[in-house]
Design an enzyme around this catalytic site. Structure first.
Site, PDB file in Angstrom:
ATOM      1  N   ASP A 610      26.090  -3.368 143.143  1.00 50.31           N
ATOM      2  CA  ASP A 610      26.066  -4.806 143.392  1.00 50.31           C
ATOM      3  C   ASP A 610      25.381  -5.508 142.220  1.00 50.31           C
ATOM      4  O   ASP A 610      24.797  -4.869 141.340  1.00 50.31           O
ATOM      5  CB  ASP A 610      25.315  -5.057 144.708  1.00 50.31           C
ATOM      6  CG  ASP A 610      25.495  -6.471 145.236  1.00 50.31           C
ATOM      7  OD1 ASP A 610      26.320  -7.218 144.680  1.00 50.31           O
ATOM      8  OD2 ASP A 610      24.810  -6.826 146.211  1.00 50.31           O
ATOM      9  N   GLU A 613      27.537  -8.486 137.651  1.00 48.65           N
ATOM     10  CA  GLU A 613      28.362  -9.385 136.832  1.00 48.65           C
ATOM     11  C   GLU A 613      27.911  -9.444 135.358  1.00 48.65           C
ATOM     12  O   GLU A 613      28.776  -9.756 134.539  1.00 48.65           O
ATOM     13  CB  GLU A 613      28.367 -10.789 137.445  1.00 48.65           C
ATOM     14  CG  GLU A 613      29.086 -10.902 138.771  1.00 48.65           C
ATOM     15  CD  GLU A 613      28.355 -10.226 139.926  1.00 48.65           C
ATOM     16  OE1 GLU A 613      29.008  -9.708 140.837  1.00 48.65           O
ATOM     17  OE2 GLU A 613      27.100 -10.212 139.901  1.00 48.65           O
TER      18      GLU A 613
END
Length: 1027
Positions: A610, A613
């Site tokens: 997670d 990005e």
């Protein structure tokens, strides 16, 4: 395997390269049977016995020092006049009998020929190379071309004043001033046309229906680059282009090279780059490197040397699928690359990751591709970057286009219809996939970016998680009440609650003291465990207290700032955060070792990665980012936050593969690649990795979930277009947080969402720590019962679903798919994104509105049955029907013509796999049906590649069924226990099984024939007849 991953990472230094030649790629030279003379063959023109002509008389011959040349690419050839004593240019016309003239006719062009001296000797050398076996690809990499490889300074003048502005329709206005602050003077200084927004005419017509129609647009024949040389190459064609005047952006690239590579029958690659300086090219995904051109192709490429641009044409229909020659504004500066193309229709899909309808609007829509941690919402750059789109042409045929570029970009769709790619770095490296079906397009695309990996069987079961379990006891409590309610569940997850202070590779030995024993108990019950692994590593902990940070410092594997120190930001860690550089080969060992040390303590079965990005609570570092061209490029895509460093790493941060500016969109992908490898090494079984951030090729290593969706009916509805888009992106293992992540769900919403989520390919319930509990039991008996029913159906269909994943793995097929994939000639299906299919046989029609107990569904041409009672719903042409949808079920429809393998469902996949196989035979209008079953142990690596699998094909007609083993390399006994035939209209008096009478039940009222207690191994042929 570790060495192969390291080698792949090391290839980043060769930024021009692709991958190795794939085994399936053919390297072929043009045969003498081809009806065209190659450019180098013309050295033999003095030998008049050489026959350049076919017998059909459709050749055009130019002799002497001709001043014209013919440019045709595709099934034909490219030839500019060679300065030879005698030049003969032979052009074999297409069998369609097109006429040849000196004007552009859409297929070929004549243009002035430029002479570059006597090239005869050079052509003889090239001819020898061309005709010789390609022993060394480097020897033939560079074709004969203009001597422009030595850079010559080019002085560029100002753009000419715009003259061709009048009568340009708004839909063909290509934006010349995409930045804010356009004025008439600024626009005209760029050589462009200025038309301010007009008021409505007296008749009420509004010539500019929205502000997105540009005020400042390129005039016709604007130019920018012109061709200076076009030459045939071993792979197809090479062209050089020269900049005619400066653009509004710094550092124009004055000379460009374009390689047109005709790689396969259906695949074309067009690569535009700076021939003098290496520019960043994504080292991942590893793409095939093809040496020769495929002899017979479904496409042709047309170039007019008098005008910039090119066209890609589907030969069979003469449809132009990509047309930059009819657009303006092609720009290639250091930090601004722009190219526009007309599209053959406005039925376009893809361009992720974003939130929208499945079919994209071409009414001045902008899609920004820059990976970012954002709550999913419209017109926002989200977690992944997938610069791929698919178009359904007016003929019903499909094609796809992929831009292999990892830089931030805007992609604009306008009503022409047309598309504009506007990237801020890299090169323009396009792949074109000719289909012609949507399924073919995805298969061709995944052949380039990597086929989806084969997930473990247990990974297709139900998963449950929550951020906010807080303790192991709470985790146990929720799991146990789920089991007690009879809800199937295979995998328990934990969010960062299990960690010490939110630090990776730790576990809280107070609040989760018995975690190792809990995981062992899960394994004994046939279940699995997956923890969160965040992308950032804690820094700032007391010296000697957090070994993962100290080992990373020792190995020097963290992303660096411009001072060559670890780049420091902040996420969930108490003090500060640094990020591993997953493009660094040394990170392979680091990541593997850290995961292995954690696995030695808690035997987890997969990894949930997670915040990759990468997400950051700061805009860069605590004090921001440097003020330079990377943080403040001359063009800023429409990123959330108004700057590239918003809630992420600074663009000028340094990674092994280059500046973060170039590799930002690859961060999550490279973490997925290394995590998948590490899990396979540690467990010696198939990896199960779910990642939030993705790039093209993600499905080859891991799955994806749609992030932090809200618990609303609208968000539930919007998970479907996202799911179906990721199927096109080659990521079949995908789903959304069932019942939503953010906010508080309701029982009514969750009841319908669990029914839908039970049929996401990746099925997981998960929510935030500041919301109410939303596991099915927590929301009441109605929600729990709906979850139990839907998940029992899912578990019974897992043999069929598993087979779809196998087809995705070996053939590039989709698992969840839109209706138009199966019905590309039915325009009714083009906009449908609230129904979806598993494969070709099963359709799901979820209830997406509160309080509804029926739903309108489109059933395309064919025969369709209700899954729940196996009764005929519709047979004939496509029609919209109202389906009953009581609160406890989701409508499921079966398509005639298919045989679906199932098993009785248990509460885990391990127990369900022990049950006999059952077949559901759903005939089409002619009584025919077919299907297959793929089977292996469900967890071992490379079972298909090593032959450790079994495969049986099923066929049936009125009165018979045949099961035929195709391969039987998995030795576990697999038994057929039951067959249900639907649509049996007449009474059955006799059933035989392999020639012997068998027990059966004929339910004539419901038109069902059920043959039970078969108990015959599928490893042998099975024949059932009835009358």
């Amino acid at each position: 395997m570790r060495d192969s991953v390291k080698n792949l990472l090391r290839q980043i230094k060769d930024l021009r390269g692709g991958g190795q030649v794939k085994q399936s790629d053919q390297v072929e030279l043009p045969s003498q049977s081809e009806p065209i003379a190659a450019a180098s063959d013309l050295n033999r023109v003095d030998d008049l016995s050489h026959d350049f002509f076919s017998e059909d008389g459709d050749d055009e011959v130019l002799t002497g020092n001709s001043k014209r040349c013919l440019i045709v690419v595709g099934s034909l050839f490219v030839l500019c006049c060679l300065a030879l004593p005698t030049a003969i240019i032979a052009h074999h016309m297409l069998a369609a009998g097109r006429t040849l003239n000196t004007a552009a006719n859409g297929d070929h062009y004549y243009a002035d020929c430029k002479f570059f001296g006597d090239l005869r000797l050079q052509n003889q050398k090239y001819l020898r190379k061309k005709l010789a076996p390609p022993s060394n690809y480097d020897d033939i990499e560079e074709p004969l071309a203009l001597p422009v490889e030595k850079e010559v300074p080019v002085a560029l003048g100002a753009p000419p004043r715009a003259t061709l502005c009048a009568n340009t329709p708004p839909e063909l206005m290509f934006d010349c001033y995409p930045e804010s602050g356009a004025t008439k003077d600024k626009c005209e200084a760029r050589g462009c046309c200025w038309v301010p927004r007009r008021l409505a005419s007296p008749r009420g017509e509004n010539h500019h229906k929205s502000l997105e129609v540009p005020y400042c647009f390129f005039p016709r024949n604007f130019g920018g680059y012109k061709y200076v040389n076009v030459t045939e190459a071993q792979w197809g064609l090479t062209a050089y282009m020269k900049r005619e005047f400066f653009s509004p952006y710094p550092e124009d690239i004055p000379i460009l090279r374009m390689d047109i590579k005709m790689e396969t029958k259906e695949r074309l690659r067009i690569k535009i780059y700076d021939p003098h300086h290496n520019r960043f090219e994504p080292p991942y995904p590893e793409v095939p490197k093809v040496k020769g051109k495929f002899p017979k192709r479904d496409y042709e490429v047309v170039i007019d040397p008098s005008h910039s641009g090119f066209k890609v044409i589907r030969k069979k229909t003469n449809c132009t699928i990509f047309d930059t020659a009819s657009t303006e504004g092609f720009t290639f500066a250091n930090q601004f690359l722009q190219i526009s193309s007309l599209l053959p229709s406005d039925f376009i899909y893809g361009l992720g990751e974003h939130r929208s309808t499945l079919r994209l609007s071409t009414h001045w829509e902008r899609f920004t591709l820059f990976t970012h941690d954002s709550v999913p919402q419209e017109r926002t750059n989200l977690y992944g970057s997938h610069p791929f789109y698919m178009v359904l042409e007016k003929s019903g045929k499909s094609h796809g286009v992929f831009l292999l570029n990892s830089n931030a970009m805007d992609v604009i769709l306008q009503p022409a219809p047309a598309i504009t790619f506007r990237a801020i770095g890299g090169i323009l490296d396009f792949y074109f996939f000719m289909g012609p079906t949507p399924s073919n397009v995805v298969a061709q695309y995944t052949e380039v970016i990597g086929r989806p990996y084969m997930p473990p069987y247990w990974g297709l079961g139900y998963h449950q998680c929550r951020f906010g379990y807080k303790t192991l006891e709470k985790t146990k409590q929720v799991l146990q009440r789920t089991i007690d309610a009879g809800i199937p569940i295979d995998t328990q997850w934990n969010d960062l609650d299990y960690m010490q202070r939110g630090n990776d590779f730790t576990w809280d030995n107070e609040l989760f003291a018995q975690l190792p024993e809990f995981i062992n108990d899960l394994h004994k019950a046939g279940r699995h465990y997956i923890p969160l692994i965040d992308a950032g590593i804690a820094s700032g902990e007391p010296a000697g207290s957090y070994a993962p940070y100290e080992r990373g410092i020792e190995l020097d594997i963290f992303i660096k700032n411009q001072s060559d120190l670890p780049f420091v930001g902040k996420v969930w860690n108490k003090y500060a955060t640094v990020w591993p550089d997953f493009t660094n080969p040394q990170t392979v060992n680091y990541w593997l070792d850290e995961l292995k040390l954690l696995h030695n303590q808690i035997k987890f079965d997969g990894a949930w990665i997670d915040m990759n990005e990468p997400s950051n609570f700061y805009d860069g570092q605590k004090d921001g980012c440097p003020d330079n061209q990377w943080e403040n490029p001359p063009y800023l895509p429409a990123v959330q936050g108004g700057k590239l460093s918003y809630k992420t790493v600074c663009m000028s941060a340094v990674q092994h593969a280059g500046l973060h500016y170039d590799v930002h969109n690859l961060f999550g992908f490279t973490e997925s690649m290394l995590t998948s490898f590490a899990m396979a090494e540690i467990r010696e079984r198939r990896p199960f990795v779910i990642s939030r951030s993705t790039f093209a090729g993600q499905g080859h290593y891991a799955g994806h979930w749609s992030g932090d969706v809200y618990s609303t009916w609208y968000d539930m509805r919007k998970t479907l277009p996202q799911l179906l888009s990721f199927s096109m992106f080659g990521v079949p293992l995908m789903g959304a947080d069932i019942c939503g992540f953010n906010g508080n769900t309701t029982a009514a919403l969750c009841q319908r969402w669990v029914q839908l989520g039970a049929f996401y390919p990746f099925s997981r319930n998960h929510n935030t720590d500041d919301g109410i509990e939303q596991d099915p039991v927590a929301l009441g008996p109605e929600v729990a019962e709906s979850a139990r029913k839907a998940l029992l159906v899912r578990y019974s269909l897992l043999p069929y679903l598993y087979g779809l994943f196998w087809q995705a793995h070996v053939r590039g097929a989709t698992v969840a798919r839109p209706l138009f994939f199966e019905f590309p000639f039915d325009t009714q299906t083009y906009d449908i994104d609230e129904q979806f299919l598993w494969g070709a046989a099963i359709m799901f029609v979820p209830i997406l509105d509160e309080g509804k107990t029926s739903v309108s569904a489109y059933l395309p041409t064919g025969t369709w049955y209700n899954f729940h009672d196996l009764q005929l719903l519709h047979s004939g042409n496509g029609e919209w029907l109202q389906l009953a949808a009581p609160l406890s079920i989701i409508p499921i429809v079966l398509r005639g013509g298919h045989i679906i393998p199932t098993q009785a469902a248990n509460l885990t996949t391990i127990d369900s796999r022990k049950n006999p196989v059952e077949l559901l035979v759903v005939p089409d209008s002619e009584g025919a049906a077919s299907g297959f079953m793929y089977w292996d142990d469900g967890d071992s690596l490379n079972t298909f590649e090593e032959g450790h699998f079994s495969l049986a094909n099923f066929t049936s007609g009125w009165g018979w069924l045949q099961s035929t083993p195709q391969w039987w390399g998995y030795q576990e006994r697999l038994v057929l226990g039951k067959v249900t035939f639907v649509g049996v209209a007449s009474n059955v008096t006799l059933v035989t099984l392999n020639g012997k009478a068998a027990e059966f039940t004929c339910d004539l009222a419901n038109k069902l024939l059920i043959v039970e207690e078969i108990n015959v191994a599928l490893s042998s042929p099975i024949s059932i007849h009835w009358k």
